[in-house]
Design an enzyme around this catalytic site. Structure first.
Site, short mmCIF file in Angstrom:
data_model
loop_
_atom_site.label_atom_id
_atom_site.label_comp_id
_atom_site.label_asym_id
_atom_site.label_seq_id
_atom_site.Cartn_x
_atom_site.Cartn_y
_atom_site.Cartn_z
N GLU A 60 -11.37 -9.40 -27.93
CA GLU A 60 -12.65 -9.56 -27.23
C GLU A 60 -12.60 -9.05 -25.80
OE1 GLU A 60 -11.53 -11.77 -29.37
OE2 GLU A 60 -13.17 -12.26 -30.72
N HIS A 129 -15.26 -24.35 -31.95
CA HIS A 129 -16.28 -23.45 -32.50
C HIS A 129 -17.70 -23.98 -32.36
CE1 HIS A 129 -12.81 -21.62 -34.57
NE2 HIS A 129 -13.58 -20.60 -34.86
C1 LIG Z 1 -10.75 -14.92 -30.33
C2 LIG Z 1 -11.33 -15.04 -31.69
N1 LIG Z 1 -12.08 -14.04 -32.17
C3 LIG Z 1 -12.62 -14.12 -33.42
C4 LIG Z 1 -12.41 -15.22 -34.19
C5 LIG Z 1 -13.03 -15.30 -35.59
N2 LIG Z 1 -11.97 -15.20 -36.57
C6 LIG Z 1 -11.39 -16.31 -37.09
S1 LIG Z 1 -10.14 -15.96 -38.09
C7 LIG Z 1 -10.35 -14.30 -37.91
C8 LIG Z 1 -9.46 -13.36 -38.63
C9 LIG Z 1 -8.04 -13.61 -38.31
O1 LIG Z 1 -7.18 -12.88 -39.14
P1 LIG Z 1 -5.63 -13.02 -39.08
O2 LIG Z 1 -5.17 -13.16 -37.66
O3 LIG Z 1 -5.04 -11.92 -39.86
O4 LIG Z 1 -5.31 -14.41 -39.78
P2 LIG Z 1 -5.58 -14.86 -41.28
O5 LIG Z 1 -6.94 -15.47 -41.29
O6 LIG Z 1 -5.45 -13.67 -42.15
O7 LIG Z 1 -4.56 -15.90 -41.57
C10 LIG Z 1 -11.41 -14.05 -37.04
C11 LIG Z 1 -11.90 -12.71 -36.67
C12 LIG Z 1 -11.67 -16.28 -33.63
N3 LIG Z 1 -11.46 -17.42 -34.30
N4 LIG Z 1 -11.12 -16.16 -32.40
#
Ligand SMILES: Cc1ncc(C[n+]2csc(CCOP(=O)(O)OP(=O)(O)O)c2C)c(N)n1
Ligand SMILES: [Mg+2]
Lengths: 325, 319
Positions: A60, A129
């Site tokens: 971000e 959130h």
């Molecule tokens: C700073 C931030 N940006 C966006 C999100 C929304 N978000 C939650 S999980 C996620 C994907 C994360 O993927 P990854 O790090 O690969 O973990 P996984 O869910 O695959 O375990 C996103 C974009 C968030 N929680 N925090």
């Protein structure tokens, strides 16, 4: 007039402005191939291509800052935060760059950028959130802040925001995305910084914005059946703040209530109260009261979450308290 | 008679089965409306948490993301407290205030599931800093997703951990996707462990198919942390079978891809190894029955527990 969902109205605004101005582009997480985490941007990748609908990694601060730089040199970015909670990661970029570059450069640079996404409490998504950023961003000179409550305002304000020469914080709401409402045909712009009297009433004045508007209108209906007629003013823009219709209403009612989803400490509601006591001191017949979210991080438990934000019932109680004074 | 190796594998297999059945029960309760908000399941990734945490002592710390059920259970949290948290009950590990994404257990040294991607990695470095400051010999393991490798906090944490030689094992669980985006569209290189190079940090990278291998490889990093106070970045390659969360329809990947990945399933692989060492159908049937009873008990407990009272809304705002 057609009926559109709030998310469709936003999409229409983005698409129209992208058609109109090739410098407008959209960037954010899952905005393209995934069609938007909340489906606001559905179909835009197919329509405008991956150069203009850009899927960003979870960075971000990086893509908000990138947008600011691009805006300084002629592009008009729309930066989507999947939710405003994640804008906290990019807060420095907004606070120290977007809001200040015009002033620091003595007016040489402008920063025409829109930061947008859902704000506030969704459903049971817990403390990290479920936060309202209204007050946090409205505090900052150099940014404009808008929070539309209806599909028509969502479209009209977003188009104005994209055309604005300043950074605009555009606060949407997950609970409003599915709400339908009439949206005018053709070019539809709603100016930033103009509030809206959405209900007439001579007994009390209720000021609100964003997702609290439906709860306030429901409360006004309930009270109306008892002969208590509330004027309801939807601020729509939180900075600049247009309180002229509020002053006019309070001149009639002498009583006012401000309803906000977010925390009580300071904030937009407190700003409204401050201006009202200065501008309408002679007309006020009761202290201006506020109905706000509870002064705590949001609990996950559903019952506690419901108790933590204003509802039609707590607004009714708030109006009664103002009248009882 | 079962060998020592198969006893160990048996225990790890049992933990993986527990996590899988727990997650399946959670998915069912979610569809019945008993769980709200976001629910991120760990199904498919079990060997990662189970193997990694098996390399720790009870006094070591773990910090994780919102995908935290498997980590919590593998660190010894009770299925009852974990399920009750999902149900938002006061008997939950965070009293129903945290929910699925925010498991905490101070006694078990589970320092939380966190919802802001990457935000917990510096925090984990701080936990490791304490161990060094007090010279306790404790190790901290921090889990994150492949998507979190793009965010600044991850890099600041690694930078500090390397600079100050902190006993931190940072594990990127590369499940190939961050939400609906494949890794190839979020990172300029396919191997996130390369990020360790510029920080002068030790690194490793392997698949989570074999839980014993996970334990052994993470064990090397844990040893490096405990004995030499040095950090390691590990990428564990894994795969989640379910959507990102319960609300994700998962249109970005094919059923064939998921089926192909399931061929390397960590639970089935452990089961096959145990069978090769002499465990029979009766053993697995008894195990399933035992786990089923534990999970049913957790669901019943969660169902029957009380909701937190209104007085808890502000109760923990300040100490
Ligand atoms: C700073 C931030 N940006 C966006 C999100 C929304 N978000 C939650 S999980 C996620 C994907 C994360 O993927 P990854 O790090 O690969 O973990 P996984 O869910 O695959 O375990 C996103 C974009 C968030 N929680 N925090
Ligand atoms: Mg991932």
């Amino acid at each position: 007039m057609r009926k559109l969902r709030y998310r469709e109205a936003l999409r229409e605004a983005i698409a129209e402005e992208m058609e109109r101005d090739p410098n407008v582009f959209l960037m954010g997480e899952e905005v393209g191939y995934y069609q938007g985490a909340y489906k606001v941007t559905e179909g835009l990748l197919e329509r405008f291509g991956a150069e203009r609908v850009v899927d960003a990694p979870i960075a971000e601060s990086g893509f908000a800052g990138l947008g600011i730089g691009a805006a300084m040199v002629g592009l008009r970015p729309i930066i989507e935060f999947m939710t405003w909670n994640f804008s906290a990661v990019a807060f420095d970029q907004i606070l120290n760059n977007a809001a200040k570059v015009r002033q620091m450069s003595g007016g040489q640079f402008t920063c025409p950028i829109v930061f947008r996404g859902p704000n506030g409490v969704a459903r049971q998504t817990g403390a990290q959130h479920s936060q309202s950023f209204d007050a946090i961003y409205a505090y900052i000179p150099g940014v404009k802040v808008v929070a539309p409550a209806t599909p028509a305002d969502a479209k009209g304000l977003l188009k104005s925001a994209i055309r604005d020469e300043n950074p605009v914080i555009f606060l949407e709401d997950e609970r409003l995305y599915g709400v339908t409402g009439e949206v005018p045909d053709g070019e539809h712009l709603v100016p930033i910084g103009v509030s809206n009297l959405v209900r007439q009433g001579a007994t009390a004045t209720v000021v609100t914005w964003g997702k609290m508007l439906p709860a306030v209108l429901a409360a006004a209906e309930t009270l109306g059946r008892e002969g208590v007629e509330c004027a309801v003013i939807d601020l729509r823009s939180l900075r600049p703040l247009d309180l002229a219709p509020v002053y006019a209403s309070v001149a009639e009612t002498g009583r006012a209530l401000v309803v906000q989803e977010g925390w009580p400490y300071g904030g937009v509601g407190a700003e409204v109260v401050d201006r009202l006591q200065r501008e309408c001191f002679a007309q006020l017949r009761a202290p201006v009261l506020r109905v706000t979210g509870r002064d705590a991080s949001m609990p996950y438990n559903k019952h506690l979450e419901d108790l933590s934000i204003p509802s039609a019932e707590t607004v009714v109680r708030g109006v009664r308290a103002v009248l009882a004074y | 008679m079962a060998s020592e190796v198969s006893d160990e594998l048996g225990a790890l297999h049992r933990q993986m089965v527990l996590i899988r059945r727990f997650e399946e029960a959670a998915a069912k309760a979610y569809s019945q409306g008993k769980i709200g908000g976001f629910l991120h399941l760990y199904i498919g990734q079990e060997a990662s948490a189970v193997g990694a945490l098996a390399a720790l002592r009870e006094t070591d710390y773990v910090v994780g993301t919102y995908r935290d059920h498997g980590i919590g259970l593998a660190k010894g949290m009770t299925p009852r407290a974990c399920m009750a948290e999902l149900f938002g009950k006061v008997t939950g590990c965070s009293k129903g205030l945290g929910g699925s994404m925010h498991y905490f257990d101070a006694d078990k040294r589970m320092l939380g599931g966190y919802g802001i991607v990457g935000g917990h990695v510096p925090l984990a470095a701080g936990v490791a800093f304490k161990a060094k400051y007090k010279n306790t010999g404790e190790v901290t393991v921090c889990f994150l997703g492949d998507g979190a490798v793009s965010i600044g906090d991850f890099h600041e944490a690694l930078s500090l951990a390397a600079l100050w030689k902190l006993p931190l094992v940072t594990i990127v669980e590369n499940n190939e996707y961050s939400m609906g985006t494949p890794l190839s569209r979020t990172m300029s290189v396919p191997d996130s462990s390369q990020k360790a190079l510029a920080y002068g940090m030790a690194r490793d990278r392997f698949h989570a198919h074999d839980v014993l291998e996970v334990k052994a490889r993470v064990g090397e990093a844990v040893k490096r942390a405990r004995e030499s106070s040095l950090p390691t970045l590990i990428e564990i390659q894994t795969y989640r079978y379910r959507g990102h969360s319960m609300s994700d329809p998962g249109k970005y990947r094919s059923a064939e891809e998921i089926e192909a990945r399931k061929k390397d399933d960590c639970v089935l692989r452990a089961e096959a190894a145990l069978r090769a060492q002499g465990r029979d159908d009766a053993y697995f049937a008894a195990l399933e029955a035992e786990i089923e009873a534990i999970v049913e008990d957790a669901v019943r407990f969660a169902d029957e527990s009380a909701e937190p009272g209104e007085e808890l809304i502000e109760a923990y705002t300040y100490a």
